[in-house]
Design a protein around this motif. Structure first.
Motif, PDB file in Angstrom:
ATOM      1  N   ILE A   1       0.844  -1.203   0.000  1.00 25.79           N
ATOM      2  CA  ILE A   1       0.000   0.000   0.000  1.00 25.79           C
ATOM      3  C   ILE A   1       0.880   1.254   0.000  1.00 25.79           C
ATOM      4  CG2 ILE A   1      -1.663   1.331   1.382  1.00 25.79           C
ATOM      5  CD1 ILE A   1      -2.858  -1.363   2.266  1.00 25.79           C
ATOM      6  N   LEU A   2       1.934   1.179   0.815  1.00 23.42           N
ATOM      7  CA  LEU A   2       2.849   2.312   0.911  1.00 23.42           C
ATOM      8  C   LEU A   2       3.544   2.556  -0.430  1.00 23.42           C
ATOM      9  CD1 LEU A   2       3.507   4.124   3.260  1.00 23.42           C
ATOM     10  CD2 LEU A   2       5.362   2.598   3.888  1.00 23.42           C
ATOM     11  N   ALA A   3       3.971   1.488  -1.077  1.00 24.43           N
ATOM     12  CA  ALA A   3       4.640   1.634  -2.380  1.00 24.43           C
ATOM     13  C   ALA A   3       3.689   2.309  -3.371  1.00 24.43           C
ATOM     14  CB  ALA A   3       5.083   0.274  -2.912  1.00 24.43           C
ATOM     15  N   ARG A   4       2.421   1.891  -3.345  1.00 22.59           N
ATOM     16  CA  ARG A   4       1.452   2.514  -4.263  1.00 22.59           C
ATOM     17  C   ARG A   4       1.297   3.993  -3.951  1.00 22.59           C
ATOM     18  NH1 ARG A   4      -1.101  -2.549  -3.972  1.00 22.59           N
ATOM     19  NH2 ARG A   4      -2.410  -2.101  -2.185  1.00 22.59           N
ATOM     20  N   SER A   5       1.206   4.315  -2.660  1.00 24.38           N
ATOM     21  CA  SER A   5       0.970   5.727  -2.382  1.00 24.38           C
ATOM     22  C   SER A   5       2.216   6.551  -2.663  1.00 24.38           C
ATOM     23  CB  SER A   5       0.397   5.951  -0.992  1.00 24.38           C
ATOM     24  OG  SER A   5       1.293   5.503  -0.040  1.00 24.38           O
ATOM     25  N   LEU A   6       3.366   5.928  -2.631  1.00 24.42           N
ATOM     26  CA  LEU A   6       4.586   6.663  -2.979  1.00 24.42           C
ATOM     27  C   LEU A   6       4.856   6.612  -4.486  1.00 24.42           C
ATOM     28  CD1 LEU A   6       6.846   5.373  -0.050  1.00 24.42           C
ATOM     29  CD2 LEU A   6       5.887   7.657  -0.289  1.00 24.42           C
ATOM     30  N   ARG A   7       3.973   5.932  -5.198  1.00 20.34           N
ATOM     31  CA  ARG A   7       4.083   5.769  -6.662  1.00 20.34           C
ATOM     32  C   ARG A   7       5.393   5.105  -7.064  1.00 20.34           C
ATOM     33  NH1 ARG A   7       0.589  10.465  -9.105  1.00 20.34           N
ATOM     34  NH2 ARG A   7      -0.126  11.351  -7.195  1.00 20.34           N
TER      35      ARG A   7
ATOM     36  N   ASP B   1       2.751   6.523 -20.121  1.00 18.36           N
ATOM     37  CA  ASP B   1       2.176   6.643 -18.771  1.00 18.36           C
ATOM     38  C   ASP B   1       2.187   8.104 -18.333  1.00 18.36           C
ATOM     39  OD1 ASP B   1       1.912   3.932 -18.818  1.00 18.36           O
ATOM     40  OD2 ASP B   1       3.478   3.496 -17.339  1.00 18.36           O
ATOM     41  N   GLU B   2       3.273   8.764 -18.663  1.00 14.97           N
ATOM     42  CA  GLU B   2       3.409  10.169 -18.285  1.00 14.97           C
ATOM     43  C   GLU B   2       2.325  11.005 -18.979  1.00 14.97           C
ATOM     44  OE1 GLU B   2       5.116  11.499 -15.937  1.00 14.97           O
ATOM     45  OE2 GLU B   2       4.292  13.444 -16.581  1.00 14.97           O
ATOM     46  N   ARG B   3       2.098  10.702 -20.270  1.00  8.92           N
ATOM     47  CA  ARG B   3       1.059  11.443 -21.015  1.00  8.92           C
ATOM     48  C   ARG B   3      -0.322  11.181 -20.408  1.00  8.92           C
ATOM     49  NH1 ARG B   3       3.827   9.919 -25.633  1.00  8.92           N
ATOM     50  NH2 ARG B   3       2.396   8.193 -26.066  1.00  8.92           N
ATOM     51  N   TYR B   4      -0.560   9.904 -20.021  1.00  6.48           N
ATOM     52  CA  TYR B   4      -1.843   9.517 -19.422  1.00  6.48           C
ATOM     53  C   TYR B   4      -2.040  10.289 -18.111  1.00  6.48           C
ATOM     54  CZ  TYR B   4      -5.363   6.391 -17.353  1.00  6.48           C
ATOM     55  OH  TYR B   4      -6.493   5.878 -16.769  1.00  6.48           O
ATOM     56  N   ARG B   5      -0.942  10.378 -17.314  1.00  9.09           N
ATOM     57  CA  ARG B   5      -1.041  11.111 -16.041  1.00  9.09           C
ATOM     58  C   ARG B   5      -1.367  12.579 -16.292  1.00  9.09           C
ATOM     59  NH1 ARG B   5       2.937   7.759 -13.965  1.00  9.09           N
ATOM     60  NH2 ARG B   5       4.632   9.108 -14.642  1.00  9.09           N
TER      61      ARG B   5
ATOM     62  N   MET C   1      -5.887  16.888 -15.956  1.00  5.96           N
ATOM     63  CA  MET C   1      -6.850  17.908 -16.364  1.00  5.96           C
ATOM     64  C   MET C   1      -8.179  17.761 -15.620  1.00  5.96           C
ATOM     65  SD  MET C   1      -5.899  18.598 -20.303  1.00  5.96           S
ATOM     66  CE  MET C   1      -6.371  17.099 -21.038  1.00  5.96           C
ATOM     67  N   LEU C   2      -8.362  16.585 -14.984  1.00  3.97           N
ATOM     68  CA  LEU C   2      -9.624  16.367 -14.258  1.00  3.97           C
ATOM     69  C   LEU C   2      -9.553  16.867 -12.819  1.00  3.97           C
ATOM     70  CD1 LEU C   2     -10.503  12.697 -15.302  1.00  3.97           C
ATOM     71  CD2 LEU C   2     -11.393  14.824 -16.250  1.00  3.97           C
ATOM     72  N   LYS C   3      -8.394  17.364 -12.440  1.00  2.00           N
ATOM     73  CA  LYS C   3      -8.167  17.718 -11.038  1.00  2.00           C
ATOM     74  C   LYS C   3      -9.278  18.602 -10.445  1.00  2.00           C
ATOM     75  CE  LYS C   3      -5.189  20.362  -8.171  1.00  2.00           C
ATOM     76  NZ  LYS C   3      -4.685  21.674  -8.171  1.00  2.00           N
TER      77      LYS C   3
ATOM     78  N   PRO D   1      -3.617   8.958  -3.236  1.00  2.29           N
ATOM     79  CA  PRO D   1      -3.777  10.036  -4.228  1.00  2.29           C
ATOM     80  C   PRO D   1      -3.482   9.589  -5.653  1.00  2.29           C
ATOM     81  CG  PRO D   1      -2.641  10.871  -2.287  1.00  2.29           C
ATOM     82  CD  PRO D   1      -2.796   9.400  -2.080  1.00  2.29           C
ATOM     83  N   ALA D   2      -2.553   8.642  -5.819  1.00  5.54           N
ATOM     84  CA  ALA D   2      -2.161   8.237  -7.169  1.00  5.54           C
ATOM     85  C   ALA D   2      -3.344   7.703  -7.988  1.00  5.54           C
ATOM     86  CB  ALA D   2      -1.062   7.186  -7.083  1.00  5.54           C
ATOM     87  N   SER D   3      -4.426   7.251  -7.334  1.00  2.23           N
ATOM     88  CA  SER D   3      -5.548   6.676  -8.097  1.00  2.23           C
ATOM     89  C   SER D   3      -6.760   7.596  -8.217  1.00  2.23           C
ATOM     90  CB  SER D   3      -6.020   5.373  -7.432  1.00  2.23           C
ATOM     91  OG  SER D   3      -5.009   4.430  -7.465  1.00  2.23           O
ATOM     92  N   VAL D   4      -6.735   8.700  -7.498  1.00  2.00           N
ATOM     93  CA  VAL D   4      -7.945   9.532  -7.418  1.00  2.00           C
ATOM     94  C   VAL D   4      -8.466   9.936  -8.801  1.00  2.00           C
ATOM     95  CG1 VAL D   4      -8.760  11.837  -6.741  1.00  2.00           C
ATOM     96  CG2 VAL D   4      -7.582  10.399  -5.082  1.00  2.00           C
ATOM     97  N   LEU D   5      -7.574  10.424  -9.669  1.00  2.00           N
ATOM     98  CA  LEU D   5      -8.052  10.969 -10.951  1.00  2.00           C
ATOM     99  C   LEU D   5      -8.559   9.872 -11.874  1.00  2.00           C
ATOM    100  CD1 LEU D   5      -5.346  13.722 -11.378  1.00  2.00           C
ATOM    101  CD2 LEU D   5      -7.742  14.010 -10.739  1.00  2.00           C
TER     102      LEU D   5
END
Ligand SMILES: C=C(OP(=O)(O)O)C(=O)O
Length: 579
Positions: A198-204, A252-256, A261-263, A532-536
């Motif tokens: 879980i920590l790794a995911r949140s730290l991306r 992936d960077e482009r997708y992010r 833009m949905l922020k 946060p990494a999954s919110v958008l």
């Protein structure tokens, strides 16, 4: 030649780096006797290794960035102090002289003696010092055995970022290694729901678990590609593979950026259902990430990470400062979970007894209600922080009404104390429960009478419902959020919350997985909390969903009795928005 390895991807993203094997505590220690005339040299070998180990730790201490959590420094200090303790240093030298043991064996004997001593101690704090002994001796052993490839040796500017390959990593290790700029984690054990994952995911940070024998198959310094989504490691990639994955990184960077833009968009479904998007955070500074993705508040702040990697538990003022920091960094409500220690989350000054079944033992709210001094300090800090923002208290692992009554009583007492001390607090602050054990979900209508909100913790709810240890990679195949029992419990909790007129959110990992967004909307969930990494990404799925249609479809599916039809229909529904 390239080598392709597959296991369980637990944190998405592609990393390209150099293998850095971290030898664990499971070292093979040779046993032999040195010649009489070599005893002095053997003692000197031990003392040099000890000095090197101290040097390594001192160097790591120097590299801790100024903004790193204070507990990281404290953790290193403890180990440094232990390396100066004569019960470790002088005794090992004496064992070498007396028995002509080789240094590794003498150290092993003394470590076993110390850990056995700590195991028997009545004082739970001292008893848990055994872990420090294990870690400190393993560091010295690795140097003696020349198996140490410490991360600080990769500090040159142009060196590829290290991909850590380990037997397993604790959440504390992850925090420590993150500070040193690792590219990815690959571990031989662990599951997707371990707190380290879980920590790794949140730290991306891309991460893979359950890759058995990874430390045998991968060689130090060889280039690897880690695909944290697929769970693949490609060792010794050729230029074409490197090109492919560099392209993936760019994509992936482009997708992010597109998601970015949905922020500032509000999460509203196509048929007008408003969904609240909240973030989970582990450390106070993570709340900045939550603000960066436009989270509308914090749905879960895991406070136990404040207590890790340190000697003393944080006092009231320190906790107050941390809670205030989180409150200031986001707009909207902040749900702070009281200490959820136990199972795979332990602290230096652990207060839990060694249990044969820690996940079912004295943990979370059970521990807090036993160790009331510890709990009162946290409640005082939480209540004081509540004077300054929209704070909610969330209780972990609640399984009966008594725990809620006791906690409410304690909160009442702490409020009286604060009044006497002339300190402000919000007398109306909401107090809610995590619904993460089946008993709580089944009695949700009763619990709702004592709660201002519910939050469904699917990580533990799935573990306890399906009787599967969330950190055991051997039974990871049993982890199934779509199991009818799990879905019924989720549904019951949402319905109980609706009937009682209290909000229900979900803060377990299921909420962050876009494959389940359609299903959860169909079950009536309107508050999602995730790293946060999954919110958008999840917000995007919600904005393209027709909740009315999903509700009708979900109701039909859950009524199916044919197991195959049920599974197929759920899979289709889950994939509907995931594309
Ligand atoms: C969010 C949860 O809590 P934990 O910190 O134990 O993962 C959960 O169990 O779903």
């Amino acid at each position: 030649m390239s080598l392709w390895l597959a296991a369980i991807g637990v944190s998405r993203g592609v990393a390209i780096g150099a293998v850095h094997r971290v030898h664990g505590t499971d070292l093979d220690i040779p046993e032999y006797h040195v010649e009489s005339n070599a005893v002095d040299a053997e003692v000197a070998r031990f003392e040099t290794a000890l000095d090197d180990a101290r040097g390594q730790l001192a160097a790591i201490r120097e590299q801790i960035p100024a903004n790193a959590p204070a507990e990281i420094g404290a953790f290193i200090e403890t180990h440094l102090l232990m390396m100066q303790d004569s019960t470790l240093t002088d005794t090992v030298a004496a064992l070498i002289r007396e028995h002509r043991y080789n240094a590794e064996w003498a150290l092993k004997r003394q470590a076993e003696h110390l850990t056995a001593m700590f195991d028997q101690m009545d004082d739970s704090y001292l008893r848990t010092r055994r872990d420090d002994v294990v870690h400190v001796t393993a560091r010295i052993q690795r140097i003696l055995l020349k198996q140490e490839r410490s991360i600080e040796t990769h500090a040159e500017d142009d060196a590829p970022p290290p991909v850590i390959v380990a037997d397993e990593l604790t959440p504390a290790d992850i925090i420590l290694l993150h500070q040193q700029g690792v590219a990815a984690f690959v571990t031989e054990h662990g599951g997707p729901l371990s707190h380290s994952a879980i920590l790794a995911r949140s730290l991306r940070i891309p991460a893979i678990v359950g890759m058995h024998n990874a430390r045998r198959m991968l060689l130090d310094d060889e280039t690897v590609i880690v695909d944290g989504e697929a769970g693949h490691v490609l060792a010794g990639p050729d230029e074409a593979a490197l090109e492919f994955y560099r392209h993936r990184q760019k994509r992936d960077e482009r997708y992010r950026r597109m998601l970015g833009m949905l922020k500032d968009e509000t999460a509203v479904s196509t048929d007008g259902v408003r969904v609240r998007m909240l973030a989970n955070v582990e450390l106070p500074d993570d709340s900045k990430d939550a603000a960066d993705v436009g989270a509308e508040g914090i749905g879960l702040y895991r406070t136990e990470f404040l207590y890790m990697n340190r000697e003393e538990t944080p006092g009231e003022e320190e906790q107050l400062a941390a809670y205030r920091r989180v409150l200031r960094s986001v707009d909207g409500p902040v749900t702070i979970r009281t200490l959820d220690l136990g199972a795979d989350k332990t602290i230096g000054r652990a207060t839990t007894k060694t249990s044969s079944n820690p996940a079912l033992g004295l943990r979370a709210i059970r521990l807090c209600l036993k160790e009331t001094d510890l709990f009162r300090t946290q409640l005082r800090a939480l209540l004081r922080a509540s004077a300054e923002g929209d704070l909610q208290i969330m209780l972990p692992m609640v399984s009966n009404i008594q725990e809620l009554r006791q906690t409410r009583h304690l909160i009442g007492e702490v409020m009286e104390e604060l009044k006497r001390d002339g300190l402000d607090f919000d007398a109306q602050l909401p107090v809610g429960a995590m619904i993460e054990v089946p008993a709580a979900a089944l009695s949700a209508p009763l619990l709702a009478r004592y709660c201002d909100f519910f939050s469904i913790g699917t990580n533990d709810l799935i573990q306890y419902t399906l009787a599967m240890d969330r950190i055991d990679d051997e039974i990871n195949y049993l982890y199934d959020p779509l199991h009818p029992a799990v879905l019924q419990l989720i549904r019951m909790t949402i319905e109980a919350g609706d009937a009682a007129g209290i909000p229900v959110s979900m803060c377990g990992e299921m909420a962050s997985d876009k494959r389940y967004t359609a299903l959860l909307l169909g079950l009536g969930l309107t508050e999602f909390s995730m790293h946060p990494a999954s919110v958008l990404e999840v917000k995007r799925a919600i904005m393209s969903a027709d909740v009315g249609a999903l509700k009708a479809r979900t109701g039909e599916i859950l009524a199916l009795t044919d197991a195959h039809a049920y599974r197929d229909a759920l899979d289709t529904l889950s994939q509907q928005l995931a594309g």
